[in-house]
Every structure is written in structure tokens, then in C-alpha cells.
Design a protein around this motif. Structure first.
Motif, PDB file in Angstrom:
ATOM      1  N   VAL A 259      27.872  39.129  42.413  1.00 20.75           N
ATOM      2  CA  VAL A 259      28.269  37.852  42.572  1.00 20.75           C
ATOM      3  C   VAL A 259      27.907  37.562  44.282  1.00 20.75           C
ATOM      4  CG1 VAL A 259      30.163  36.275  42.951  1.00 20.75           C
ATOM      5  CG2 VAL A 259      30.265  37.764  41.264  1.00 20.75           C
ATOM      6  N   HIS A 260      26.939  36.457  44.231  1.00 24.93           N
ATOM      7  CA  HIS A 260      26.353  36.203  45.621  1.00 24.93           C
ATOM      8  C   HIS A 260      26.288  34.827  46.013  1.00 24.93           C
ATOM      9  CE1 HIS A 260      22.424  34.851  43.211  1.00 24.93           C
ATOM     10  NE2 HIS A 260      23.157  35.877  42.707  1.00 24.93           N
ATOM     11  N   ASP A 261      25.663  34.492  47.002  1.00 25.67           N
ATOM     12  CA  ASP A 261      25.760  33.140  47.431  1.00 25.67           C
ATOM     13  C   ASP A 261      27.128  32.399  47.425  1.00 25.67           C
ATOM     14  OD1 ASP A 261      22.961  32.987  47.677  1.00 25.67           O
ATOM     15  OD2 ASP A 261      22.520  32.108  45.677  1.00 25.67           O
ATOM     16  N   VAL A 262      27.782  33.300  47.838  1.00 19.56           N
ATOM     17  CA  VAL A 262      29.572  33.017  48.015  1.00 19.56           C
ATOM     18  C   VAL A 262      29.783  32.358  49.230  1.00 19.56           C
ATOM     19  CG1 VAL A 262      31.833  34.225  48.298  1.00 19.56           C
ATOM     20  CG2 VAL A 262      30.186  35.164  46.830  1.00 19.56           C
ATOM     21  N   VAL A 263      30.589  31.240  48.940  1.00 22.26           N
ATOM     22  CA  VAL A 263      30.763  30.501  50.161  1.00 22.26           C
ATOM     23  C   VAL A 263      32.284  30.507  50.289  1.00 22.26           C
ATOM     24  CG1 VAL A 263      30.917  27.803  50.890  1.00 22.26           C
ATOM     25  CG2 VAL A 263      28.884  28.521  49.439  1.00 22.26           C
ATOM     26  N   PRO A 264      32.878  31.072  51.416  1.00 23.53           N
ATOM     27  CA  PRO A 264      34.126  31.124  51.698  1.00 23.53           C
ATOM     28  C   PRO A 264      34.458  29.924  52.908  1.00 23.53           C
ATOM     29  CG  PRO A 264      32.963  33.216  52.552  1.00 23.53           C
ATOM     30  CD  PRO A 264      31.812  31.981  52.286  1.00 23.53           C
ATOM     31  N   ASP A 265      35.284  29.078  52.097  1.00 21.68           N
ATOM     32  CA  ASP A 265      35.414  27.801  52.901  1.00 21.68           C
ATOM     33  C   ASP A 265      36.631  27.804  53.723  1.00 21.68           C
ATOM     34  OD1 ASP A 265      37.944  27.827  51.317  1.00 21.68           O
ATOM     35  OD2 ASP A 265      37.190  26.612  49.847  1.00 21.68           O
ATOM     36  N   GLU A 266      36.883  26.754  54.539  1.00 24.37           N
ATOM     37  CA  GLU A 266      37.856  26.892  55.701  1.00 24.37           C
ATOM     38  C   GLU A 266      39.217  27.244  55.575  1.00 24.37           C
ATOM     39  OE1 GLU A 266      37.882  23.195  57.650  1.00 24.37           O
ATOM     40  OE2 GLU A 266      35.962  23.312  58.450  1.00 24.37           O
ATOM     41  N   GLN A 267      39.586  27.273  53.983  1.00 26.52           N
ATOM     42  CA  GLN A 267      40.943  27.581  53.574  1.00 26.52           C
ATOM     43  C   GLN A 267      40.831  28.966  52.951  1.00 26.52           C
ATOM     44  OE1 GLN A 267      39.595  24.296  52.580  1.00 26.52           O
ATOM     45  NE2 GLN A 267      40.417  23.726  54.453  1.00 26.52           N
TER      46      GLN A 267
ATOM     47  N   PHE B 260      36.422  31.526  45.367  1.00 27.29           N
ATOM     48  CA  PHE B 260      35.554  30.680  46.070  1.00 27.29           C
ATOM     49  C   PHE B 260      35.020  29.436  45.386  1.00 27.29           C
ATOM     50  CE2 PHE B 260      35.211  35.290  46.925  1.00 27.29           C
ATOM     51  CZ  PHE B 260      35.415  35.360  48.142  1.00 27.29           C
ATOM     52  N   PRO B 261      35.993  28.514  45.296  1.00 27.59           N
ATOM     53  CA  PRO B 261      35.490  27.130  44.668  1.00 27.59           C
ATOM     54  C   PRO B 261      34.446  26.508  45.386  1.00 27.59           C
ATOM     55  CG  PRO B 261      37.819  27.150  45.830  1.00 27.59           C
ATOM     56  CD  PRO B 261      37.202  28.539  45.885  1.00 27.59           C
ATOM     57  N   ALA B 262      34.353  26.688  46.596  1.00 29.75           N
ATOM     58  CA  ALA B 262      33.285  25.995  47.257  1.00 29.75           C
ATOM     59  C   ALA B 262      31.952  26.265  46.559  1.00 29.75           C
ATOM     60  CB  ALA B 262      33.412  26.227  48.727  1.00 29.75           C
ATOM     61  N   GLY B 263      31.729  27.507  46.002  1.00 29.17           N
ATOM     62  CA  GLY B 263      30.430  28.098  45.556  1.00 29.17           C
ATOM     63  C   GLY B 263      30.451  29.497  45.321  1.00 29.17           C
ATOM     64  N   SER B 264      29.568  29.956  44.285  1.00 31.00           N
ATOM     65  CA  SER B 264      29.171  31.177  44.052  1.00 31.00           C
ATOM     66  C   SER B 264      27.928  31.183  43.144  1.00 31.00           C
ATOM     67  CB  SER B 264      30.051  32.288  43.953  1.00 31.00           C
ATOM     68  OG  SER B 264      30.876  31.914  42.567  1.00 31.00           O
ATOM     69  N   ALA B 265      27.310  32.496  42.954  1.00 31.19           N
ATOM     70  CA  ALA B 265      26.539  32.424  41.801  1.00 31.19           C
ATOM     71  C   ALA B 265      26.407  34.093  41.331  1.00 31.19           C
ATOM     72  CB  ALA B 265      25.100  32.324  42.018  1.00 31.19           C
ATOM     73  N   VAL B 266      26.043  34.240  40.107  1.00 27.21           N
ATOM     74  CA  VAL B 266      26.169  35.498  39.515  1.00 27.21           C
ATOM     75  C   VAL B 266      24.815  35.793  38.951  1.00 27.21           C
ATOM     76  CG1 VAL B 266      27.231  35.040  37.467  1.00 27.21           C
ATOM     77  CG2 VAL B 266      27.406  37.360  38.049  1.00 27.21           C
ATOM     78  N   THR B 267      24.315  37.159  39.054  1.00 24.77           N
ATOM     79  CA  THR B 267      23.346  37.654  38.702  1.00 24.77           C
ATOM     80  C   THR B 267      23.479  39.048  38.044  1.00 24.77           C
ATOM     81  OG1 THR B 267      21.741  36.748  40.535  1.00 24.77           O
ATOM     82  CG2 THR B 267      20.929  38.276  38.993  1.00 24.77           C
ATOM     83  N   HIS B 268      23.228  39.232  36.766  1.00 26.39           N
ATOM     84  CA  HIS B 268      23.409  40.274  36.007  1.00 26.39           C
ATOM     85  C   HIS B 268      22.122  41.346  36.019  1.00 26.39           C
ATOM     86  CE1 HIS B 268      27.181  39.345  33.603  1.00 26.39           C
ATOM     87  NE2 HIS B 268      26.752  38.184  34.036  1.00 26.39           N
ATOM     88  N   GLY B 269      22.633  42.592  36.179  1.00 21.43           N
ATOM     89  CA  GLY B 269      21.601  43.700  36.362  1.00 21.43           C
ATOM     90  C   GLY B 269      21.086  44.157  34.852  1.00 21.43           C
TER      91      GLY B 269
ATOM     92  N   ARG C  13      28.864  47.305  55.353  1.00 20.24           N
ATOM     93  CA  ARG C  13      30.200  46.992  55.276  1.00 20.24           C
ATOM     94  C   ARG C  13      30.654  45.432  55.520  1.00 20.24           C
ATOM     95  NH1 ARG C  13      29.044  49.042  60.043  1.00 20.24           N
ATOM     96  NH2 ARG C  13      30.101  48.375  61.856  1.00 20.24           N
ATOM     97  N   VAL C  14      31.864  45.006  55.101  1.00 21.95           N
ATOM     98  CA  VAL C  14      32.318  43.769  55.497  1.00 21.95           C
ATOM     99  C   VAL C  14      33.089  44.134  56.912  1.00 21.95           C
ATOM    100  CG1 VAL C  14      32.125  42.595  53.390  1.00 21.95           C
ATOM    101  CG2 VAL C  14      34.204  43.866  53.759  1.00 21.95           C
ATOM    102  N   GLU C  15      32.987  42.942  57.731  1.00 29.19           N
ATOM    103  CA  GLU C  15      33.559  42.901  58.914  1.00 29.19           C
ATOM    104  C   GLU C  15      34.379  41.496  59.133  1.00 29.19           C
ATOM    105  OE1 GLU C  15      30.626  44.057  61.695  1.00 29.19           O
ATOM    106  OE2 GLU C  15      31.291  46.294  61.624  1.00 29.19           O
ATOM    107  N   SER C  16      34.987  41.361  60.180  1.00 30.05           N
ATOM    108  CA  SER C  16      35.579  39.868  60.363  1.00 30.05           C
ATOM    109  C   SER C  16      34.629  38.847  60.623  1.00 30.05           C
ATOM    110  CB  SER C  16      36.479  40.181  61.641  1.00 30.05           C
ATOM    111  OG  SER C  16      35.759  40.510  62.871  1.00 30.05           O
ATOM    112  N   GLY C  17      33.170  39.163  61.008  1.00 30.89           N
ATOM    113  CA  GLY C  17      32.308  38.096  61.067  1.00 30.89           C
ATOM    114  C   GLY C  17      31.520  38.074  59.886  1.00 30.89           C
ATOM    115  N   THR C  18      31.853  38.539  58.909  1.00 29.05           N
ATOM    116  CA  THR C  18      31.052  38.448  57.582  1.00 29.05           C
ATOM    117  C   THR C  18      31.194  37.094  57.094  1.00 29.05           C
ATOM    118  OG1 THR C  18      31.169  40.709  56.870  1.00 29.05           O
ATOM    119  CG2 THR C  18      30.727  39.272  55.219  1.00 29.05           C
TER     120      THR C  18
END
Length: 204
Positions: free
Chosen positions: A21-29, A195-204, A161-166
Motif C-alpha cells: 500500500v503506497h502513495d499513502v496520504v496521512p491527512d491532518e486528522q 487513510f481516506p485522503a488517499g492511497s494505492a495498492v500494488t500486488h507483487g 524505519r518509520v519515525e515521527s517525521g515520516t
């Protein structure tokens, strides 16, 4: 982002599914929503299916000589709820615990190019979250152009790794043989719903 399963992996583990799952958009909420996530009702509503998926994943790990983290996490979550972790990790745990499917989250901005779900060579290693991870021959791993970013059995690397600034998270979904019908897709949908603001999925 291109995502694929190598020929070697498909030959050895033909029933092992992989998606990103990529192109994820974590919105302000997002952080507020993640903090409010509660698993209790979702777990009780889908408990049989969740436990069946966890059992399938645990059996797959055991067959390959590894310990699966999901049974212990599920028992702890049922008793205590989600732990106090950063929002992206909380979202990951929520999706895992309410579907029983193994997932991962990493910083997409740190990933170098395309991703390949492949088999490790004997003694291949990468910097893990705590120590250097040494892989066994034939162990399923995710690679980018730089090296291994995650092992199915031994977890993620330090570099991505994910961090607070990711701000560009990506989520991995691993579907082991024996999952209930539709459960792999349900886990992907559970992640994307956060992530209702957006995401995409690609299957391998």
C-alpha cells in the motif's frame, strides 16, 4: 513503484501473497484518528476469522523454524488494547489485530527504487531494528535497489524505519498459505480505510 515476486520465491512458496500500500496520504486528522482507534469491538465481531488467520500465519512461521509475533500480540491486545505507540505503528497494529494478517510499515521516502519479494541467500544480512539480522538460505525478504528492507520472519530494517517525521509511509501485506478466502484483500482494505485522503495498492 514497481512491486514483484521473484521467480525463485514463486517457485518455493507459490501460495505466498505480497502487496504494498503506497502513495499513502496521512491527512491532518490522521494522528487523532489513530489515537482513537479501539480494537475491542472489531476483534469480538471477527474473532473466529482473525484467530484462524493468525493460526495459519503461526503454522507457516513454525514450519520454517521461526516464531510468529501475532499470537502474543493478539493475546496482549485483547487484554489491554493497543499499546501507546506512534500513529503509523498504531494504524499498523490496528489493521493486523482486526484481520489477523501479517503487515509491515516502513518509510517509503527511504526506499531505493522498486521492491522485490525474494529469497535470501545463506548468511545475507541487514541492519535490523535492534541488531544485525542474519538470514537463512531461502528466507523470504523484501529488497530495494540498496538491499534488504524487511524479512518476512525477522522484521524490518533500520534504514527504512518509520519515525515521527515520516510523511510517505508504505505498508506491506503478507498473505501466507491457508488464509481464509478474501482475508488478504480485507487486510489491505483495512489499512487503506485508515487513510481516506488517499492511497494505492500494488500486488507483487
Amino acid at each position: 513503484m514497481k512491486v514483484e515476486r521473484s521467480a525463485a520465491l514463486r517457485e518455493r512458496f507459490p501460495g505466498l501473497q505480497f502487496a504494498v500500500v503506497h502513495d499513502v496520504v496521512p491527512d491532518e486528522q490522521f494522528a487523532e484518528r489513530a489515537g482513537a482507534l479501539s480494537v475491542a469491538s472489531a476483534i469480538e465481531a471477527g474473532r473466529d476469522g482473525i484467530e484462524s488467520n493468525i493460526a495459519a500465519t503461526d503454522a507457516f512461521f513454525r514450519a520454517e523454524g521461526f516464531r510468529c509475533p501475532l499470537p502474543g500480540q493478539f493475546a496482549s491486545t485483547r487484554k489491554k488494547g493497543l499499546p501507546p505507540v506512534p500513529p503509523l505503528v498504531r494504524a499498523l497494529l490496528y489493521a493486523e489485530m482486526t484481520t489477523g494478517v501479517l503487515l509491515g510499515v516502513q518509510d517509503g521516502a527511504r526506499v531505493d527504487g522498486d521492491l522485490v519479494f525474494d529469497l535470501a541467500e545463506q548468511g545475507e544480512s541487514f541492519p535490523g531494528m535492534r541488531d544485525t539480522v542474519v538470514c537463512r538460505a531461502g528466507e523470504p525478504v523484501v529488497r530495494d535497489a540498496t538491499g534488504i528492507v524487511a524479512s518476512l520472519f525477522q522484521g524490518p530494517d533500520q534504514r527504512t524505519r518509520v519515525e515521527s517525521g515520516t510523511t510517505l509511509p508504505i505498508f506491506f501485506a503478507f498473505g501466507v498459505p491457508g488464509l481464509g478466502e478474501g482475508r488478504f484483500d480485507a487486510a489491505i482494505a483495512a489499512v487503506r480505510a485508515l487513510f481516506p485522503a488517499g492511497s494505492a495498492v500494488t500486488h507483487g
